[in-house]
Motif scaffolding. Structure first.
Motif, mmCIF file in Angstrom:
data_model
loop_
_atom_site.group_PDB
_atom_site.id
_atom_site.type_symbol
_atom_site.label_atom_id
_atom_site.label_comp_id
_atom_site.label_asym_id
_atom_site.label_seq_id
_atom_site.Cartn_x
_atom_site.Cartn_y
_atom_site.Cartn_z
ATOM 1 N N UNK A 112 0.864 -1.171 0.000
ATOM 2 C CA UNK A 112 0.000 0.000 0.000
ATOM 3 C C UNK A 112 0.903 1.225 0.000
ATOM 4 N N UNK A 113 0.706 2.100 -0.995
ATOM 5 C CA UNK A 113 1.543 3.286 -1.149
ATOM 6 C C UNK A 113 0.747 4.562 -0.902
ATOM 7 N N UNK A 114 1.418 5.584 -0.375
ATOM 8 C CA UNK A 114 0.888 6.942 -0.312
ATOM 9 C C UNK A 114 1.661 7.751 -1.335
ATOM 10 N N UNK A 115 0.938 8.417 -2.226
ATOM 11 C CA UNK A 115 1.567 9.133 -3.334
ATOM 12 C C UNK A 115 1.928 10.561 -2.937
ATOM 13 N N UNK A 116 3.112 10.967 -3.340
ATOM 14 C CA UNK A 116 3.586 12.343 -3.196
ATOM 15 C C UNK A 116 4.262 12.733 -4.494
ATOM 16 N N UNK A 117 4.326 14.027 -4.797
ATOM 17 C CA UNK A 117 5.032 14.447 -6.012
ATOM 18 C C UNK A 117 6.487 13.974 -5.971
ATOM 19 N N UNK A 118 6.872 13.251 -6.987
ATOM 20 C CA UNK A 118 8.262 12.800 -7.088
ATOM 21 C C UNK A 118 8.521 11.391 -6.578
ATOM 22 N N UNK A 119 7.773 10.916 -5.596
ATOM 23 C CA UNK A 119 7.985 9.562 -5.084
ATOM 24 C C UNK A 119 6.743 9.088 -4.329
ATOM 25 N N UNK B 176 -2.114 19.874 0.149
ATOM 26 C CA UNK B 176 -3.118 20.934 0.169
ATOM 27 C C UNK B 176 -4.532 20.398 0.382
ATOM 28 N N UNK B 177 -4.783 19.175 -0.056
ATOM 29 C CA UNK B 177 -6.133 18.618 0.079
ATOM 30 C C UNK B 177 -6.366 17.938 1.428
ATOM 31 N N UNK B 178 -5.336 17.869 2.272
ATOM 32 C CA UNK B 178 -5.419 17.244 3.591
ATOM 33 C C UNK B 178 -5.952 15.806 3.494
ATOM 34 N N UNK B 179 -5.457 15.075 2.501
ATOM 35 C CA UNK B 179 -5.858 13.688 2.257
ATOM 36 C C UNK B 179 -4.618 12.816 2.078
ATOM 37 N N UNK B 180 -4.795 11.533 2.294
ATOM 38 C CA UNK B 180 -3.771 10.553 1.947
ATOM 39 C C UNK B 180 -4.163 9.955 0.603
#
Length: 189
Positions: free
Chosen positions: A129-136, A165-169
């Motif tokens: 299970x991954x949490x997405x962020x810009x770049x990785x 900014x969306x306060x979400x995972x």
């Protein structure tokens, strides 16, 4: 004679349907969650370093031996969102290697997985299970399921993964073995 044959056919069909329904219900009686340890994988198979927080998995429970159980039982598309104290429906995803991305508000995340049997002598099903962020993408949890057909329920604590900014995972599931076989998932927040 035709009435007798019709009666026998109807009785046989009723008996068959009752037996299948009782069998499906018997497979759901295991309601005790099981604490599962994350897999111990070498560093070169992980995304990032070994110090990532991968303890978000709370429990795994097999709810049926039927790999199509949810599709037969529940109209998840009809769940009303944002019910107080209830699971909110995020969506469904059928995938071979990576699911769609779902936005969680934090707290507990519930994922149902329907997977088929991988074949005799095949390895366990390995998921991340991954949490997405810009770049990785960051690994939230790393877990395995037995090489058995069935429907599984996983609960994750994703409180620490809310950001941006969306306060979400922003979460997605990857399947690392059986890349030609599809699994079906339902996501609830």
């Amino acid at each position: 004679m035709n009435k007798l044959l019709s009666g026998i056919a109807l009785l046989s069909l009723t008996t068959l349907l009752t037996f299948n329904n009782d069998t499906a219900l018997a497979n759901t009686e295991n309601t005790e969650p099981v604490k599962i340890n994350q897999t111990d994988r070498p560093n070169d198979l992980n995304t990032g370093d070994n110090n990532e927080n991968t303890d978000a998995l709370v429990s795994i429970r097999k709810i049926s031996d039927d790999p199509n159980y949810l599709k037969k039982q529940y109209p998840f598309g009809l769940i009303s969102p944002l019910g107080a104290g209830q699971w909110d429906y995020l969506g469904e995803s059928t995938f071979k290697t990576q699911s769609s991305t779902f936005n969680s508000g934090g707290g507990d995340l519930l994922i149902y997985i329907e997977q088929p049997y991988g074949g005799f002598g095949g390895p366990k099903w390995w998921y991340k299970l991954y949490e997405e962020d810009p770049g990785w993408d960051s690994v939230v949890s790393d877990f395995e399921l037995d090489n058995k057909a069935g429907t599984y329920e996983m609960i994750f604590n994703v409180r620490d993964w809310v950001d941006g900014d969306n306060n979400k995972a922003e979460l997605h599931l990857s399947k690392l073995y059986y890349p030609t076989t599809s699994v079906y998932t339902i996501w609830l927040d």
